[in-house]
Design a protein around this motif. Structure first.
Motif, PDB file in Angstrom:
ATOM      1  N   GLY A 156      -6.927   4.951   9.262  1.00  0.00           N
ATOM      2  CA  GLY A 156      -6.150   5.582   8.205  1.00  0.00           C
ATOM      3  C   GLY A 156      -4.872   6.225   8.675  1.00  0.00           C
ATOM      4  O   GLY A 156      -4.406   7.204   8.071  1.00  0.00           O
TER       5      GLY A 156
ATOM      6  N   ILE B 248      -7.638   2.133   0.499  1.00  0.00           N
ATOM      7  CA  ILE B 248      -7.096   1.652   1.777  1.00  0.00           C
ATOM      8  C   ILE B 248      -7.879   0.450   2.277  1.00  0.00           C
ATOM      9  O   ILE B 248      -7.310  -0.488   2.857  1.00  0.00           O
ATOM     10  CB  ILE B 248      -7.115   2.799   2.807  1.00  0.00           C
ATOM     11  CG1 ILE B 248      -6.199   3.943   2.339  1.00  0.00           C
ATOM     12  CG2 ILE B 248      -6.668   2.316   4.182  1.00  0.00           C
ATOM     13  CD1 ILE B 248      -6.219   5.150   3.241  1.00  0.00           C
ATOM     14  N   GLU B 249      -9.184   0.422   2.026  1.00  0.00           N
ATOM     15  CA  GLU B 249     -10.014  -0.681   2.522  1.00  0.00           C
ATOM     16  C   GLU B 249      -9.680  -2.005   1.860  1.00  0.00           C
ATOM     17  O   GLU B 249     -10.041  -3.065   2.386  1.00  0.00           O
ATOM     18  CB  GLU B 249     -11.489  -0.343   2.301  1.00  0.00           C
ATOM     19  CG  GLU B 249     -12.009   0.749   3.232  1.00  0.00           C
ATOM     20  CD  GLU B 249     -13.447   1.105   2.952  1.00  0.00           C
ATOM     21  OE1 GLU B 249     -13.978   0.611   1.911  1.00  0.00           O
ATOM     22  OE2 GLU B 249     -14.047   1.861   3.733  1.00  0.00           O
TER      23      GLU B 249
ATOM     24  N   ILE C   7      -7.458  -3.890   4.384  1.00  0.00           N
ATOM     25  CA  ILE C   7      -7.911  -4.165   5.747  1.00  0.00           C
ATOM     26  C   ILE C   7      -8.124  -5.677   5.907  1.00  0.00           C
ATOM     27  O   ILE C   7      -8.764  -6.323   5.085  1.00  0.00           O
ATOM     28  CB  ILE C   7      -9.210  -3.393   6.057  1.00  0.00           C
ATOM     29  CG1 ILE C   7      -8.928  -1.884   6.065  1.00  0.00           C
ATOM     30  CG2 ILE C   7      -9.796  -3.821   7.394  1.00  0.00           C
ATOM     31  CD1 ILE C   7     -10.145  -1.031   6.341  1.00  0.00           C
TER      32      ILE C   7
ATOM     33  N   VAL D 292       0.253  -0.055  12.499  1.00  0.00           N
ATOM     34  CA  VAL D 292      -0.621   0.249  11.365  1.00  0.00           C
ATOM     35  C   VAL D 292      -2.066   0.131  11.822  1.00  0.00           C
ATOM     36  O   VAL D 292      -2.478  -0.907  12.344  1.00  0.00           O
ATOM     37  CB  VAL D 292      -0.350  -0.715  10.186  1.00  0.00           C
ATOM     38  CG1 VAL D 292      -1.302  -0.420   9.028  1.00  0.00           C
ATOM     39  CG2 VAL D 292       1.097  -0.588   9.720  1.00  0.00           C
TER      40      VAL D 292
ATOM     41  N   LEU E 235       0.866  -1.168   0.000  1.00  0.00           N
ATOM     42  CA  LEU E 235       0.000   0.000   0.000  1.00  0.00           C
ATOM     43  C   LEU E 235       0.910   1.228   0.000  1.00  0.00           C
ATOM     44  O   LEU E 235       1.703   1.430   0.927  1.00  0.00           O
ATOM     45  CB  LEU E 235      -0.908   0.010   1.226  1.00  0.00           C
ATOM     46  CG  LEU E 235      -1.955   1.119   1.354  1.00  0.00           C
ATOM     47  CD1 LEU E 235      -3.101   0.645   2.235  1.00  0.00           C
ATOM     48  CD2 LEU E 235      -1.389   2.415   1.916  1.00  0.00           C
TER      49      LEU E 235
ATOM     50  N   TRP F 261       0.314  -7.208   7.870  1.00  0.00           N
ATOM     51  CA  TRP F 261       1.390  -6.371   7.354  1.00  0.00           C
ATOM     52  C   TRP F 261       2.733  -6.849   7.895  1.00  0.00           C
ATOM     53  O   TRP F 261       2.817  -7.402   8.988  1.00  0.00           O
ATOM     54  CB  TRP F 261       1.150  -4.897   7.675  1.00  0.00           C
ATOM     55  CG  TRP F 261       1.222  -4.533   9.132  1.00  0.00           C
ATOM     56  CD1 TRP F 261       0.232  -4.644  10.056  1.00  0.00           C
ATOM     57  CD2 TRP F 261       2.355  -4.007   9.819  1.00  0.00           C
ATOM     58  NE1 TRP F 261       0.661  -4.218  11.285  1.00  0.00           N
ATOM     59  CE2 TRP F 261       1.965  -3.810  11.166  1.00  0.00           C
ATOM     60  CE3 TRP F 261       3.651  -3.676   9.449  1.00  0.00           C
ATOM     61  CZ2 TRP F 261       2.834  -3.307  12.125  1.00  0.00           C
ATOM     62  CZ3 TRP F 261       4.516  -3.165  10.392  1.00  0.00           C
ATOM     63  CH2 TRP F 261       4.102  -2.987  11.713  1.00  0.00           C
TER      64      TRP F 261
ATOM     65  N   LEU G 188      -5.297   0.768   9.829  1.00  0.00           N
ATOM     66  CA  LEU G 188      -5.930   1.139   8.574  1.00  0.00           C
ATOM     67  C   LEU G 188      -7.375   1.572   8.759  1.00  0.00           C
ATOM     68  O   LEU G 188      -7.899   2.352   7.950  1.00  0.00           O
ATOM     69  CB  LEU G 188      -5.862  -0.037   7.589  1.00  0.00           C
ATOM     70  CG  LEU G 188      -4.472  -0.397   7.057  1.00  0.00           C
ATOM     71  CD1 LEU G 188      -4.578  -1.502   6.036  1.00  0.00           C
ATOM     72  CD2 LEU G 188      -3.781   0.808   6.451  1.00  0.00           C
ATOM     73  N   ASP G 189      -8.061   1.049   9.777  1.00  0.00           N
ATOM     74  CA  ASP G 189      -9.433   1.482  10.008  1.00  0.00           C
ATOM     75  C   ASP G 189      -9.513   2.966  10.339  1.00  0.00           C
ATOM     76  O   ASP G 189     -10.505   3.639  10.047  1.00  0.00           O
ATOM     77  CB  ASP G 189     -10.064   0.654  11.124  1.00  0.00           C
ATOM     78  CG  ASP G 189      -9.213   0.651  12.383  1.00  0.00           C
ATOM     79  OD1 ASP G 189      -8.013   0.983  12.297  1.00  0.00           O
ATOM     80  OD2 ASP G 189      -9.747   0.320  13.465  1.00  0.00           O
TER      81      ASP G 189
END
Length: 568
Positions: free
Chosen positions: A125, A147-148, A151, A120, A20, A155, A122-123
């Motif tokens: 951001g 980005i989703e 999820i 990280v 990403l 990582w 991601l939820d």
């Protein structure tokens, strides 16, 4: 006859990596403090690289820890950051020595962090990173839907880079690549102007933007030749050269990802495996070329496009096959002889094959995968070869096949049963309305038949065919009935003969037009293997059927327009 058999290499299933990549901004902490940490990181990395470069023999990883870990800890780096620094330095020195380069210089502000020094989320951001003694919270500036996609994935590491007065973050994820069992193959032949794909029945071309990137590179060389000494020190010229390089790189990257998405999506839709060329020895082949095309091939982003296709294939679990690219453009796909070229048009002196250079390359790439996967000479073939009976040009040894009665065409059956119905409609609502409606149905049916050429649903095709035949039958019956009923008794014989002559002309002209289209637009089909050599049949392509149906629809539309002039 020469037959090239090369074993392909299937990209194995297993653990793969996706990244990403997004621009970021510092929301907690100071951007200046983060840049200072990145500057110290670059300085420490350069010190380790310089120390390793002076050694005759590179030490093992355990020795690296003893040599550099105390020094890096004195800079204030965390334990795992220090380990990543000397690991990166060792990789840089190994790569430079293997390529025969000079001592490498670390110029970019970048750092690689593992799960001990990064978090990280991601939820939300955001990404949290630490290099020495301060945590920084970075917000990803990218589309939420992008980005989703990541999820739920695990990582592995985070890369932080500052370039062009902007901060970037790359998060590497682990994914499980489990390719499906392919139903067919899609060969990809890459060229400077065009990317050609071939799936055994259909050739498709995708135009690239590499010529645009090539023009930027040509402009750079013009500036460097115009100012051979000044361009390195003149800020205006140097900025112009950097801008042109940046635009060329962006064009290549953008074009590669867009083309890769289109190719992989098409392969995934039809359940095909993607066949790519092996580019391991591309650099060696470039060095053997003359100087006129070396810089073109250097810019020519084979690897960029291949990397994008493989990355998209991993994302969608599409199988990937790598084949040997040698002689794919110089070998006849029909008989295996060497081709002769006139510019980009290839023709075979042995079998008479004629084709475009890109199409020849794509067909040979496809054939090498099929030959290796469907059977080598002496092995079980995927399709049984023709026997003596089926090779005969006329008839077979089974004489009882000649006694089979031919069924009536569907249009005749529809006219037989629908004729009385159309007679009732003509006497009820009139000739004009019946003729307009049925010719309109025939027009719509012709357009739908042209569309169903690209739809692989038998039931849909049958329904559309029945709809078209009903319209054609009604148009024909109504036209003949109107012609007879509107003619006087004295001219009845003349008008009937004229109608018969017109129908005979139509029955003759229609097959001539259809046959011309089928001869013009042909598609090669792999029929069978003869001693390991693929044998093709040429059948009418989709374009021939589409044009035939469009001509029929246009003819029916003309009849519909003319039928509006019919008076009571």
């Amino acid at each position: 006859m020469r037959v090239f058999i090369h074993q392909p290499w299937w990209m194995p299933e297993g653990l793969r990596y996706r990244a990403l990549k997004a621009e970021a901004e510092v929301v907690e902490g100071s951007i200046n403090d983060l840049l200072w940490d990145l500057a110290i990181h670059r300085h420490a990395l350069q010190r380790v690289v310089d120390a390793l470069w002076e050694l005759d023999e590179l030490p093992r990883r355990s020795k690296l820890h003893q040599l550099f870990y105390p020094m890096l800890r004195n800079y204030g780096f965390r334990a795992h950051v220090a380990r990543n620094i000397y690991d990166s330095a060792l990789a840089i020195v190994k790569s430079a020595r293997s390529n025969g380069s000079n001592k490498p210089r670390v110029r970019k502000f970048t750092a690689r962090l593992d799960n001990y020094d990064a978090k990280v989320e991601l939820d939300k951001g955001v990404v949290k990173v630490i290099l020495r003694d301060k945590w920084y919270v970075l917000r990803l500036k990218h589309r939420r839907e992008y980005i989703e996609r990541f999820i739920g994935l695990r990582w592995k590491e985070v890369h932080v880079k500052y370039e062009g007065k902007r901060l970037f973050v790359s998060i590497v994820f682990e994914v499980r690549y489990e390719p499906y069992a392919p139903k067919g193959f899609m060969a990809v032949d890459v060229n400077l102007r065009m990317i050609t794909t071939f799936n055994g029945t259909e050739v498709r071309r995708f135009r690239t933007r590499l010529i645009d990137a090539l023009s930027k590179r040509a402009r750079v060389e013009e500036l460097q030749k115009k100012y051979p000494k000044r361009w390195r020190f003149n800020e205006r010229i140097l900025n112009r050269i950097k801008a042109l390089h940046r635009r060329a790189r962006n064009i290549v990257i953008d074009s590669s990802w867009k083309l890769a998405r289109e190719i992989v999506t098409r392969a995934y839709k039809h359940g095909h495996a993607i066949i790519l060329e092996n580019l391991e020895h591309l650099r060696d082949s470039i060095n053997e070329k003359n100087n006129d095309i070396r810089w073109k091939l250097t810019l020519f982003a084979y690897r960029k496009l291949q990397h994008a296709i493989i990355a998209k294939a991993i994302e969608h679990n599409v199988p990937v096959i790598i084949v040997d690219p040698r002689n794919t453009s110089t070998t006849c796909p029909r008989c295996g002889s060497r081709l002769t070229y006139i510019h980009r048009l290839a023709f075979c002196r042995n079998c008479g094959f004629i084709g475009d250079r890109d199409v020849v390359g794509a067909m040979n790439i496809w054939l090498r995968a099929v030959q290796a996967c469907a059977g080598l000479p002496g092995s079980t073939q995927s399709a049984s070869p023709m026997n003596n009976e089926t090779r005969q040009s006329r008839g077979t040894k089974n004489e009882e096949m000649k006694k089979t009665n031919r069924p009536k065409p569907p249009i005749s059956l529809i006219m037989l049963f629908a004729g009385p119905l159309y007679g009732v409609l003509m006497s009820t609502i009139g000739y004009r309305r019946v003729l307009v409606v049925t010719s309109g149905m025939a027009t719509i049916g012709g357009l739908l038949m042209a569309a169903t050429v690209y739809v692989h649903e038998l039931m849909v095709t049958i329904l559309v065919m029945i709809f078209s035949m009903i319209g054609i039958a009604g148009m024909t019956v109504t036209r003949i009935t109107l012609l007879i009923s509107s003619t006087s008794r004295e001219r009845m014989a003349t008008m009937t003969g004229t109608n018969t002559a017109m129908r005979l002309m139509g029955n003759t002209l229609g097959p001539v037009i259809a046959g011309s289209l089928e001869t013009t637009y042909k598609t090669p089909i792999l029929a069978y293997y003869l001693n390991g050599m693929p044998i093709f049949y040429e059948v009418p392509g989709r374009e021939a059927f589409v044009l035939s149906f469009m001509i029929a629809a246009a003819t029916a539309f003309i009849v519909m327009v003319m039928s509006t002039k019919v008076t009571k």
